[in-house]
Design an enzyme around this catalytic site. Structure first.
Site, PDB file in Angstrom:
ATOM      1  N   GLU A 246       0.625  -1.362   0.617  1.00 40.15           N
ATOM      2  CA  GLU A 246      -0.119   0.298   0.171  1.00 40.15           C
ATOM      3  C   GLU A 246       0.523   1.192   0.143  1.00 40.15           C
ATOM      4  O   GLU A 246       0.407   2.624  -0.513  1.00 40.15           O
ATOM      5  CB  GLU A 246      -0.723   0.072   1.157  1.00 40.15           C
ATOM      6  CG  GLU A 246      -2.373  -0.749   1.217  1.00 40.15           C
ATOM      7  CD  GLU A 246      -1.735  -1.952   0.883  1.00 40.15           C
ATOM      8  OE1 GLU A 246      -3.240  -3.197   0.979  1.00 40.15           O
ATOM      9  OE2 GLU A 246      -1.025  -2.798   1.215  1.00 40.15           O
TER      10      GLU A 246
ATOM     11  N   GLN B  53      18.339  24.801 -24.372  1.00 40.68           N
ATOM     12  CA  GLN B  53      19.323  23.170 -23.719  1.00 40.68           C
ATOM     13  C   GLN B  53      18.720  22.502 -22.326  1.00 40.68           C
ATOM     14  O   GLN B  53      18.394  22.292 -22.036  1.00 40.68           O
ATOM     15  CB  GLN B  53      20.307  23.247 -24.475  1.00 40.68           C
ATOM     16  CG  GLN B  53      20.753  21.594 -24.112  1.00 40.68           C
ATOM     17  CD  GLN B  53      21.845  21.129 -23.948  1.00 40.68           C
ATOM     18  OE1 GLN B  53      23.029  21.490 -23.837  1.00 40.68           O
ATOM     19  NE2 GLN B  53      21.942  20.263 -25.348  1.00 40.68           N
TER      20      GLN B  53
END
Ligand SMILES: Cc1cc2nc3c(=O)[nH]c(=O)nc-3n(C[C@H](O)[C@H](O)[C@H](O)COP(=O)(O)OP(=O)(O)OC[C@H]3O[C@@H](n4cnc5c(N)ncnc54)[C@H](O)[C@@H]3O)c2cc1C
Length: 420
Positions: free
Chosen positions: A280, A317
């Site tokens: 979980e 970039q």
């Protein structure tokens, strides 16, 4: 709980399937495993896409900025989610749910995280569906299930899970909330802390000890109705993120429950908690992985539209690489989530995979949220543009469900035992 204790306590057994770690795949599980592979490979899996589209249409709340500031829950969102079947995804049809498998439910939660603007609502739904309900369904008596599951599935009831205390966080079994036996009944005293959904909850799963000196051996889990005399919920505690998820302490002053309110067996609380946490802890973050994808799509869109120095910032970039890093983090998180889920449904040991998935998804979400802020410049920092909330909302992920340190302890321990 110390990391050592947690590893020793955890059996890595899997209550959801009867398949042992070494047994061959059984046909039903093989189908779910195929679904997991499909989920890993297909970013636009139809189950996920349908939920994302539905959530983007229905769970985008224009009052979110105000509610976020005021730390206010969205009951209407909860109701709509229930109508759509979110709370009942994995609940047995006998109790009004859809009885879906874990992978389909994860895909739905990814879609929910993508489309729902209110991360606090998605988190609240997530904790109930992945932490509270499975315990009730797997370990509850028929009477407990009949009493609570139909209401939890249809949204008329809400549930919460309480184990943490002010002085017992990672060291879970140092808890001081006690129970005593009295004429076949149990009397609970103590205070739990940081309980998600406590101010809204109708029913609590509560962990208490017979004697703090007994450590993990003294713990029992109870199913306690919010209306029980002596149970009081403190005020909603404002927090950094997930502010629309109600969150409070819960006090028990001579709260009397019957023998029929024990979850599982008396004394089995530590095993219940540990097994519940094995997978979980990773699954609870499925909604956040969906939110990371939405965040990336927004950042890509923004980087194309925003120009500086007469060009799209996405053509720099530095920005482009940041987007690539966000993509990489999202992909890694998804892959680890579904790998861990696949091991879980196959009944294979999944403790390490779940811990790795939890670390990856929670830390990636924080890093990518910071990258989103940087990519958006001032718009990333100013509240009205909605970017900064991701950074606040994701920070909780490295704490709840066991901190990153505790997850690393688990991985390191399994490695040192040759089980990694
Ligand atoms: C958003 C949110 C929702 C939550 N919801 C619930 C809920 O519904 N129910 C509930 O019961 N609890 C809930 N919690 C509580 C949560 O489970 C605890 O906060 C968590 O287990 C950490 O415990 P702690 O806060 O006491 O920190 P501590 O355990 O005190 O940890 C403090 C620091 O010490 C480090 N540390 C502690 N022990 C070790 C160790 N052995 N090795 C290495 N480092 C260690 C931790 O990693 C952390 O950095 C929630 C918390 C948050 C933030």
């Amino acid at each position: 709980m110390s990391a050592v204790t947690e590893c020793e306590t955890m059996t890595d057994s899997n209550p959801r399937t009867s398949v042992s770690a070494d047994s061959a795949f059984v046909p039903g599980d093989a189908v779910v495993a195929k679904l997991a592979v499909a989920a890993m490979c297909d970013l636009h899996h139809p189950v996920k896409r349908r939920t994302a589209e539905w959530a983007a249409k229905n769970l985008v709340d224009p009052t979110l900025p105000d509610r976020d500031t005021a730390c206010r829950f969205w009951p209407e969102g909860w109701r709509m989610a229930a109508e759509h079947g979110i709370q009942g995804l994995m609940v047995d049809p006998v109790y009004g749910g859809a009885g879906l498998d874990v992978i389909s439910a994860l895909l739905s939660f990814e879609g929910l995280g993508y489309g729902c603007s209110d991360a606090g609502l998605a988190f609240a739904l997530s904790t109930q569906v992945w932490t509270m309900q499975p315990l009730l369904e797997q370990l509850g008596t028929e009477e407990q299930k009949q009493r609570y599951l139909p209401g939890l599935a249809d949204g008329s009831l809400k549930g919460a899970f309480t184990i943490t205390e002010a002085n017992s966080g990672s060291d879970t079994f140092s808890m001081t909330t006690t129970f005593t036996e009295d004429n076949g009944e149990y009397v609970i005293n103590g205070t739990k802390a940081y309980v998600t959904m406590a101010p809204e909850a109708d029913v609590f799963i509560v962990f208490a000890t017979k004697d703090p000196k007994l450590g993990q051996w003294g713990v029992t889990a109870f199913v306690v109705d919010a209306s029980a005399p002596g149970l009081t919920v403190g005020p909603n505690r404002p927090k950094m993120g997930l502010r629309t998820t109600p969150f409070a302490d819960v006090s028990f002053e001579n709260v009397r429950v019957g023998a029929g309110d024990v979850l599982g067996a008396v004394g089995s609380g530590a095993a219940i908690f540990s097994n519940a946490m094995v997978a979980e802890r990773a699954f609870v973050l499925a909604f956040q992985i969906g939110a990371m994808e939405r965040q990336l799509d927004d950042a890509v869109r923004f980087s194309r539209q925003r120009t500086q120095f007469n060009q799209s910032i996405g053509d720099f970039q530095a920005v482009a690489h940041r987007l690539a890093d966000m993509k990489l983090r999202h992909d890694n998180s998804r892959l680890q989530l579904y790998r861990s889920a696949m091991l879980f449904v196959l009944g294979r040991p999944s403790m390490e995979a779940a811990a790795l998935a939890k670390i990856q998804a929670s830390e990636a979400a924080v890093a990518s949220s910071m990258d989103a802020v940087l990519t958006h410049g001032a718009q990333g920092y100013v509240t009205e543009f909605g970017v900064e909330q991701d950074l606040r909302n994701t920070a909780g992920g490295v704490v709840y469900g066991g901190t990153s340190d505790i997850q690393r302890n688990i991985v390191a321990r399994l490695l040192s035992e040759g089980r990694g």
